[in-house]
Scaffold this active site. Structure first.
Site, PDB file in Angstrom:
ATOM      1  N   ASN A   1      -2.750  12.840  -2.703  1.00 42.37           N
ATOM      2  CA  ASN A   1      -3.744  13.296  -3.675  1.00 42.37           C
ATOM      3  C   ASN A   1      -4.339  14.642  -3.274  1.00 42.37           C
ATOM      4  O   ASN A   1      -4.525  15.519  -4.111  1.00 42.37           O
ATOM      5  CB  ASN A   1      -4.882  12.265  -3.772  1.00 42.37           C
ATOM      6  CG  ASN A   1      -4.776  11.424  -5.023  1.00 42.37           C
ATOM      7  OD1 ASN A   1      -4.108  11.794  -5.981  1.00 42.37           O
ATOM      8  ND2 ASN A   1      -5.442  10.282  -5.024  1.00 42.37           N
TER       9      ASN A   1
ATOM     10  N   ASP B   1      -2.118  10.143  -9.983  1.00 44.18           N
ATOM     11  CA  ASP B   1      -2.090   9.082 -11.003  1.00 44.18           C
ATOM     12  C   ASP B   1      -0.663   8.808 -11.468  1.00 44.18           C
ATOM     13  O   ASP B   1      -0.259   7.658 -11.658  1.00 44.18           O
ATOM     14  CB  ASP B   1      -2.948   9.478 -12.211  1.00 44.18           C
ATOM     15  CG  ASP B   1      -4.446   9.395 -11.908  1.00 44.18           C
ATOM     16  OD1 ASP B   1      -4.805   8.855 -10.836  1.00 44.18           O
ATOM     17  OD2 ASP B   1      -5.245   9.863 -12.741  1.00 44.18           O
TER      18      ASP B   1
ATOM     19  N   ASP C   1       0.844  -1.182   0.000  1.00 39.39           N
ATOM     20  CA  ASP C   1       0.000   0.000   0.000  1.00 39.39           C
ATOM     21  C   ASP C   1       0.885   1.240   0.000  1.00 39.39           C
ATOM     22  O   ASP C   1       1.862   1.304   0.755  1.00 39.39           O
ATOM     23  CB  ASP C   1      -0.909  -0.026   1.242  1.00 39.39           C
ATOM     24  CG  ASP C   1      -2.083   0.909   1.094  1.00 39.39           C
ATOM     25  OD1 ASP C   1      -3.013   0.556   0.352  1.00 39.39           O
ATOM     26  OD2 ASP C   1      -2.070   1.980   1.721  1.00 39.39           O
TER      27      ASP C   1
ATOM     28  N   GLU D   1      -4.617   2.406  -4.354  1.00 40.66           N
ATOM     29  CA  GLU D   1      -3.157   2.567  -4.225  1.00 40.66           C
ATOM     30  C   GLU D   1      -2.520   1.285  -3.709  1.00 40.66           C
ATOM     31  O   GLU D   1      -1.476   1.302  -3.091  1.00 40.66           O
ATOM     32  CB  GLU D   1      -2.829   3.755  -3.320  1.00 40.66           C
ATOM     33  CG  GLU D   1      -3.240   3.598  -1.874  1.00 40.66           C
ATOM     34  CD  GLU D   1      -4.630   4.134  -1.549  1.00 40.66           C
ATOM     35  OE1 GLU D   1      -5.496   4.139  -2.456  1.00 40.66           O
ATOM     36  OE2 GLU D   1      -4.857   4.512  -0.393  1.00 40.66           O
TER      37      GLU D   1
END
Ligand SMILES: [Mg+2]
Length: 320
Positions: free
Chosen positions: A184, A193, A176, A220
């Site tokens: 983000n 992204d 992760d 993610e």
């Protein structure tokens, strides 16, 4: 790594108990990679070992006949997608129906016409090529271009069964990206992204040995499927691969750059265990790594009973 649809000549397995018939078919198919078998049992072995793109199968053979061979091919996961064309002297409608009912894609009657053999073979090879391309496309994650979860789950099932047969160890990793929501929120979705793409690519390159597979598991989260029992050193490799990207993360609690947390399970796929249970264990270890401070791996080796925490090395100690 995903195997690409072959660019080499298509491989065709020709099965007939009479070598003269094989000869006629072979002469009809210049330019192909041809393999031959004169019995159904040998044909099944070759189909498993050599993954032909198409099989031309005689119906009437001593011992196992073509119908039984076809049923066997369709029942085995490694051969069930290989198109099979029956080649036979039998002209009864019921026999053709039976062949199609068992999963043959086509029927060619003896004596064969070379032009018809070529035309039908080309048609079914083209159909198979398009199916393979679609399947390959459906196995890729749209954002990162590495394998997707569907493909990972399929490969895990396959590898689990193979490991049960071989007795060889498997290592699973769930990964992760640490505090990705903060990344983000701070940098925006487009850099988010891009971060996922770079992490995916780094993992895909770091784990590119023959059978190894890196996949985007969702959001993610990434998953790795690896041969072998060296979970701790493989975890170190994963941590280092992402660390080496040096993607700035101004809102991280665990350092200046984007890092990952990892749950790692090494197992023998012994009877009484399951791939699902191993994935759940890896998930629990991943959360332990997060709770332990992130930027680390929790590694459980079910073979030795050893449980270790692996932390990423300081940049100065990374192998260059
Ligand atoms: Mg025959």
């Amino acid at each position: 790594m995903l195997k690409s649809v072959r660019n080499t000549p298509a491989r065709i397995l020709i099965v007939d108990d009479e070598p003269a018939n094989i000869q006629v078919l072979a002469e009809s198919l210049p330019g192909f990679d041809l393999r031959f078998a004169t019995s159904a049992t040998r044909a099944l072995e070759l189909a498993m070992e050599q993954a032909p793109d198409l099989i031309l199968l005689d119906v009437v053979m001593p011992g196992m006949d073509g119908f039984d061979a076809l049923r066997w091919l369709k029942a085995e996961s490694r051969t069930q997608h290989i198109p099979v064309i029956f080649v036979t002297t039998m002209t009864e409608v019921e026999d053709e129906e039976r062949g199609f009912a068992y999963g043959a894609v086509d029927y060619i009657q003896k004596p064969v016409s070379p032009a018809i053999v070529r035309a039908r073979v080309r048609t079914h090879l083209e159909l198979k090529r398009q199916r393979d391309l679609l399947e390959e496309h459906a196995a890729l994650d749209g954002l990162t271009g590495i394998a997707n979860r569907r493909r990972f789950d399929q490969e895990l099932g396959r590898s689990w069964h193979a490991a049960q047969r071989s007795g060889l160890p498997l290592t699973l990793m769930l990964i992760d990206v640490d505090q990705f929501k903060r990344f983000n929120d701070y940098y925006g979705h487009s850099p988010g992204d891009e971060c996922l793409r770079r992490v995916a690519s780094a993992l895909d390159h770091a784990f590119s040995r023959g059978e190894d597979l890196a996949a985007r598991y969702g959001g993610e989260e990434f998953a790795l499927l690896l041969a072998g029992a060296d979970g701790a050193s493989q975890a170190q490799r994963a941590l280092a691969a992402v660390q080496a990207l040096q993607i700035p993360h101004a809102r991280s609690d665990s350092g200046l750059f984007v890092s990952i947390s990892v749950g790692v399970v090494t197992t023998l796929a012994a009877p009484g265990t399951s791939a699902d249970a191993a994935m759940s264990l890896a998930d629990g270890l991943l959360y332990a790594a997060k709770n332990g401070g992130r930027d680390r791996a929790e590694v459980d080796n079910l073979i030795t009973g050893e449980r270790v925490t692996v932390q990423s090395l300081p940049s100065s100690e990374l192998p260059s």
